[in-house]
Design a protein around this motif. Structure first.
Motif, PDB file in Angstrom:
ATOM      1  N   GLU B  63       0.817  -1.217   0.000  1.00  0.00           N
ATOM      2  CA  GLU B  63       0.000   0.000   0.000  1.00  0.00           C
ATOM      3  C   GLU B  63       0.848   1.264   0.000  1.00  0.00           C
ATOM      4  O   GLU B  63       0.481   2.276  -0.578  1.00  0.00           O
ATOM      5  CB  GLU B  63      -0.938  -0.002   1.209  1.00  0.00           C
ATOM      6  CG  GLU B  63      -2.048  -1.038   1.064  1.00  0.00           C
ATOM      7  CD  GLU B  63      -2.724  -1.327   2.376  1.00  0.00           C
ATOM      8  OE1 GLU B  63      -3.000  -0.357   3.097  1.00  0.00           O
ATOM      9  OE2 GLU B  63      -2.954  -2.512   2.684  1.00  0.00           O
ATOM     10  N   ILE B  64       1.944   1.191   0.709  1.00  0.00           N
ATOM     11  CA  ILE B  64       2.830   2.349   0.809  1.00  0.00           C
ATOM     12  C   ILE B  64       4.160   1.958   0.189  1.00  0.00           C
ATOM     13  O   ILE B  64       4.697   0.902   0.520  1.00  0.00           O
ATOM     14  CB  ILE B  64       3.054   2.742   2.286  1.00  0.00           C
ATOM     15  CG1 ILE B  64       1.727   2.942   3.010  1.00  0.00           C
ATOM     16  CG2 ILE B  64       3.960   3.959   2.393  1.00  0.00           C
ATOM     17  CD1 ILE B  64       0.886   4.092   2.494  1.00  0.00           C
ATOM     18  N   GLU B  68       8.548   5.894  -0.296  1.00  0.00           N
ATOM     19  CA  GLU B  68       7.890   6.862   0.591  1.00  0.00           C
ATOM     20  C   GLU B  68       8.327   6.625   2.030  1.00  0.00           C
ATOM     21  O   GLU B  68       8.656   7.560   2.757  1.00  0.00           O
ATOM     22  CB  GLU B  68       6.367   6.738   0.488  1.00  0.00           C
ATOM     23  CG  GLU B  68       5.682   7.716   1.436  1.00  0.00           C
ATOM     24  CD  GLU B  68       4.164   7.623   1.419  1.00  0.00           C
ATOM     25  OE1 GLU B  68       3.611   7.028   0.485  1.00  0.00           O
ATOM     26  OE2 GLU B  68       3.556   8.167   2.350  1.00  0.00           O
ATOM     27  N   SER B  84       0.756  10.257   5.507  1.00  0.00           N
ATOM     28  CA  SER B  84       2.126  10.176   5.018  1.00  0.00           C
ATOM     29  C   SER B  84       2.919   9.224   5.911  1.00  0.00           C
ATOM     30  O   SER B  84       2.806   9.265   7.136  1.00  0.00           O
ATOM     31  CB  SER B  84       2.751  11.573   5.028  1.00  0.00           C
ATOM     32  OG  SER B  84       4.137  11.476   4.846  1.00  0.00           O
ATOM     33  N   TYR B  85       3.657   8.327   5.285  1.00  0.00           N
ATOM     34  CA  TYR B  85       4.408   7.327   6.049  1.00  0.00           C
ATOM     35  C   TYR B  85       5.902   7.447   5.792  1.00  0.00           C
ATOM     36  O   TYR B  85       6.481   6.620   5.099  1.00  0.00           O
ATOM     37  CB  TYR B  85       3.937   5.924   5.693  1.00  0.00           C
ATOM     38  CG  TYR B  85       2.560   5.575   6.199  1.00  0.00           C
ATOM     39  CD1 TYR B  85       2.398   5.016   7.463  1.00  0.00           C
ATOM     40  CD2 TYR B  85       1.434   5.787   5.417  1.00  0.00           C
ATOM     41  CE1 TYR B  85       1.141   4.677   7.936  1.00  0.00           C
ATOM     42  CE2 TYR B  85       0.172   5.452   5.882  1.00  0.00           C
ATOM     43  CZ  TYR B  85       0.033   4.895   7.143  1.00  0.00           C
ATOM     44  OH  TYR B  85      -1.196   4.563   7.607  1.00  0.00           O
ATOM     45  N   THR B 280      -4.056   0.020   6.972  1.00  0.00           N
ATOM     46  CA  THR B 280      -2.666   0.373   6.693  1.00  0.00           C
ATOM     47  C   THR B 280      -1.936   0.699   7.993  1.00  0.00           C
ATOM     48  O   THR B 280      -0.768   0.333   8.182  1.00  0.00           O
ATOM     49  CB  THR B 280      -2.607   1.591   5.761  1.00  0.00           C
ATOM     50  OG1 THR B 280      -3.487   1.361   4.671  1.00  0.00           O
ATOM     51  CG2 THR B 280      -1.204   1.820   5.252  1.00  0.00           C
ATOM     52  N   SER B 284       1.422  -0.831   9.487  1.00  0.00           N
ATOM     53  CA  SER B 284       2.578   0.071   9.628  1.00  0.00           C
ATOM     54  C   SER B 284       3.394  -0.257  10.879  1.00  0.00           C
ATOM     55  O   SER B 284       4.605  -0.070  10.899  1.00  0.00           O
ATOM     56  CB  SER B 284       2.106   1.525   9.664  1.00  0.00           C
ATOM     57  OG  SER B 284       1.478   1.800  10.893  1.00  0.00           O
TER      58      SER B 284
END
Lengths: 296, 314, 271
Positions: B63-64, B68, B84-85, B280, B284
């Motif tokens: 997903e991310i 990033e 934002s990750y 997400t 994370s």
């Protein structure tokens, strides 16, 4: 001539001695101060917690469940929950830890697999406890569907303290004199008989000392419980290892993270209970160590 | 004679029967396998940790993007619109805490270690040992409570501009927590320096300090370094103190007086919050946990490397 | 006076002293206890400069304790008590104003087992100078070379002077330790069984070295090897159970001892 030259230099060196001694004294003072500082830190830490929490310690505090009203809140569920969790941790971690130690010390050949296991244990000991929480969350809570139960927490904690128990047991087993083993073999005992009846009894004190210290770590450890989602607000007691529960450090964490000061006093009282349990366990460990230390 | 009697005793024949029936032999074969399986649990634990982290992190990176994660400068997972990750703020937070903790613990820890191994009389040593053991045994939740309710208010009376949640207070208290580790490992390293070397220096007219600084300390240096690396690794992984007293504001700013978030305290924040399974945000924490795991693993392996070299010296 | 002595070294068995030698160490009624154990009993000895004095006796007789008392290394043992007086060049070493650091600067010590520092050969020798605050590089370099030459090890190590001292053989390490003492140009060298951990060839080299060194230094050597004592020393003291049984010229001790116990020990009847 040589003598004259020499004596000048020696005398010069001698002249510098008082300054060097002063330097030595300064450093010694500095190091001593650091030791005193460390000692004072501990005293302040303990004094602060006792002064904040002592007033809230009462029979009711030990008897009551958690409550939104600070004056009615207690730690019954937390204390009993911690005991339930330890009822899982103690047998599981002892069995696995001592078993591994015996395998490594008595059976394992010096090969790559053994070295891998040994290296793995020392690396596992350095993994942060919060990461063990992630392991527990995935494997025990989600994959094995144990939820936030006593069993899930107990198994996670068992794995967390396993390296400590293994290393302590290995040392204890290694310390058993060869002669004892040889005497046993000499009587025709098999390897397992020797281990069960000679090695383990002699190593027991060392194993217990190290294990008790590991258990007290499991009792105080908070982060894995937070991660696997152990609740802090529980008004019932678990009836089996599959029931949800709360534990002492979770309760303390919950009270600490509330903004109202009254809850901080409760947290301090909870900490006192926690510390008393840990001190009792450590005293038992020290007692065992002193009692059996100089056997050979 | 007696031995002859025994040869034909009923006990002996019973034993022989048992041997023949394989009663003793079977157990002897099964037990090593059983014990090996137990030993395998520790390896499986490591494997479990690594696999769990990799699998869940992989889901996260679906997903991310990894780019990033590594390059974005902000960590705003809870924003609905513009999440934002970027790991950077959490990394900076961890770094700030670790730095303050090391600056507190290394000088004090080494000073105490040197005092105990080179200067202290037996009585002081006997007093300090339990003190350090208790300090090492105090659960981190207790340290966290101490940081929030004692160290922070005390620092704030001295520096009013300090926020309620900041890096300094938990940093110092994490330092307090790792002092015993530095002391005991460094003292071990110092006391394994043979006394004959100390005597050699003293016999040349060296003062105790000169002997310590020029002989004992350099000889123990790799052991001491290993102890510091291990302690720093502990500081990186420390969770509760930072969660309680450090706040939950991920920021890449180097300001030490303001609220911050570390890798560990982010994991705690998500765990205590209500981010559902499968989101997400849920994944994370594994990505962050994996990063944390890699850092501490690297530190631990470095420490082992250093101390192995140290053992080869004598 | 120094020059006279330098040129006219008396033979080791010579009974007539060529010049009047001053005392370096005068021990008067010295007692020492380790806790309750009375290790040295009423020691009275007078040791002269630029002589080799050997101390012999069976193990546990106090000879090692005594030599360690001479530079007060014995202070490092917990629960040590002493009484009496030991004068080094007329100054009582137990006097508080006489810093042990000064005493140990003037009196070097070589130990039973070679104990080089885990540093380079060069730094081992330079150590004494550095701690005494000598920073001049030229002086340090010169002194290192001079000391290594004096200890007869220069030729063996000159090409690897910056390599670790641990790479040397046991015998070389011991001569390095002697050189380390010599760098401070001490007045006295105390040697506590310096060859007991060495092989015969290395032992011989160290003995030769001792014979050379006594031209400049006063040497007090503890040894369990009686042949060694007779080969290298001028005076010999025989210790037994913490007491000095006999102290005389080495020749007399080995050829015409006054005490039966000395004779029994010399002839190997015990010990």
């Amino acid at each position: 001539m040589e003598n004259a030259q020499k004596s000048i230099r020696t005398d010069e060196m001698i002249k510098k001695i008082p300054v060097r001694l002063l330097k030595n004294k300064l450093y010694k003072g500095l190091f001593f101060f650091a030791a005193v500082f460390t000692f004072v830190l501990l005293v302040v830490l303990l004094a602060r917690i006792f002064s904040q929490g002592a007033a809230h310690l009462s029979w009711d505090f030990l008897q009551n469940f958690a409550s939104r009203r600070p004056e009615q809140a207690g730690i019954k569920a937390a204390v009993i929950g911690t005991l339930w969790m330890m009822a899982v941790v103690v047998p599981v971690s002892l069995l696995l830890g001592v078993g591994t130690a015996i395998y490594l010390e008595e059976y394992a050949k010096q090969n790559r697999i053994t070295r891998l296991i040994q290296m793995n244990i020392s690396n596992l000991a350095g993994v942060p406890s919060v990461v063990f929480g992630l392991l527990g969350l995935t494997i025990f809570v989600r994959v094995l569907f144990l939820g936030n139960s006593v069993l899930a927490a107990g198994l996670t904690m068992s794995l967390l303290i396993l390296p400590v128990i293994i290393v302590a047991s290995q040392e204890a087993v290694r310390a058993v004199p060869k002669e004892l083993r040889e005497a046993s073999y000499g009587l025709g005992a098999t390897k397992w008989q020797t281990i069960l009846r000679v090695v383990l009894p002699s190593a027991l004190a060392g194993i217990l000392t190290g294990s008790i210290l590991a258990f007290s770590r499991a009792i105080g450890e908070t982060a894995p419980l937070v991660v696997i989602g152990i609740p802090a607000f529980v008004a019932f007691l678990p009836k089996s290892v599959f029931d949800p529960f709360t534990a002492l450090p979770m309760q303390i964490y919950n009270w600490t993270s509330r903004p109202q000061e009254e809850f901080h006093f409760l947290a301090a009282a909870g900490i006192i209970v926690l510390l008393v349990i840990l001190i009792l366990m450590n005293s038992v460990a020290v007692w065992i160590r002193n009692r059996y230390e100089k056997k050979y | 004679m007696k031995t002859n009697d025994k040869q034909n005793s009923p006990l002996k024949s019973l034993l022989e029967k048992k041997y023949k029936s394989g009663f003793l032999g079977r157990g002897e074969k099964v037990i090593p396998i059983l014990l090996f399986l137990m030993a395998a649990v520790s390896v499986m634990t490591t494997a479990g940790i690594v696999i769990t982290l990799i699998v869940e992190t992989f889901t996260f990176f679906k997903e991310i993007s990894l780019t990033e994660f590594l390059t974005a400068k902000e960590w705003y997972p809870f924003s609905e619109s513009a999440a934002s990750y970027g790991i950077l703020p959490l990394f900076v937070g961890t770094l700030k805490i670790t730095l303050i903790a090391s600056l507190t613990a290394v000088p004090i820890g080494l000073a105490v270690a040197i005092y105990l191994s080179e200067y202290a009389p037996e009585t002081v040593r006997k007093l300090m040992k339990p003190v350090l053991e208790v300090l090492a045994g105090v659960p981190t939740i207790v340290y966290g409570f101490f940081a929030l309710t004692f160290v922070t208010p005390m620092l704030r009376t001295m520096f009013p501009s300090l926020e309620m949640f900041n890096a300094i207070s938990p940093g110092i208290v994490v330092g307090m927590m790792i002092i015993p580790m530095i002391v005991s490992l460094s003292e071990d390293a110092l006391s394994s320096v043979p006394d004959s070397m100390r005597h050699g220096a003293l016999a040349l007219g060296a003062t105790k300090w000169e002997m310590t600084w020029r002989v004992a300390f350099p000889a123990a240096l790799s052991g001491i370094t290993a102890s510091i690396v291990l302690a720093i690794s502990r500081a990186i992984g420390e969770t509760m103190i930072v969660s309680i007293a450090g706040g939950s504001t991920p920021t890449a700013s180097l300001d030490l007086t303001a609220s911050l978030q570390t890798m560990t305290s982010y994991i705690v924040q998500v765990s205590t919050g209500d981010a559902g399974f499968g989101t997400t945000i849920y994944y994370s924490i594994y990505a962050v946990g994996f990063t944390l795991f890699l850092f501490t693993l690297a530190m631990n392996m470095l420490a082992q490397r250093i101390s192995r070299r140290f053992r080869e010296e004598y | 006076m120094a020059l006279v002595a330098f040129k006219k070294q008396p033979d080791k068995t010579s009974k007539q002293p060529s010049v009047e030698r001053r005392s370096v160490y005068t021990t008067k009624d010295c007692n020492l206890w380790y806790g309750n154990h009375h290790a040295l009993k009423n020691i009275n000895l007078d040791m002269k400069e630029r002589e080799v004095t050997a101390i012999i006796g069976p193990s546990g007789c106090g000879k090692s304790t005594y030599i360690k008392t001479l530079n007060r290394m014995v202070d490092l043992v917990p629960n040590v008590k002493t009484s009496g007086v030991i004068e080094y060049r007329g100054r009582n070493i137990f006097n508080k104003e006489f810093h042990v650091e000064e005493l140990r600067t003037r009196v070097g010590m070589v130990f039973q087992k070679p104990n080089p520092f885990p540093k380079s050969i060069f730094e081992n020798i330079a150590f004494g100078l550095r701690i005494h605050g000598i920073k001049n590089k030229k002086i340090i370099h010169e002194t290192v070379e001079k000391s290594l030459r004096q200890a007869a090890i220069w030729d063996e190590v000159k090409d690897r002077i910056h390599e670790p001292a641990y790479g040397l053989s046991g015998g070389q390490q011991q001569r390095l330790c002697i050189a380390r003492c010599l760098a401070l140009e001490p007045d006295v060298l105390l040697m506590d069984e310096p060859t007991s951990a060495l092989d015969p060839v290395s032992t011989l080299k160290v003995e030769e070295l001792i014979r050379d060194l006594k031209e400049k230094y006063s040497i007090i050597i503890v040894t369990h090897n009686m042949q060694q004592a007779s080969r290298i020393s001028d005076k010999t003291a025989f210790f037994l159970n913490g007491e000095v049984v006999e102290y005389d010229d080495t020749y007399t001790i080995f050829n015409n001892p006054a005490d039966n116990r000395t004779e029994d020990y010399i002839t190997g009847r015990f010990g």
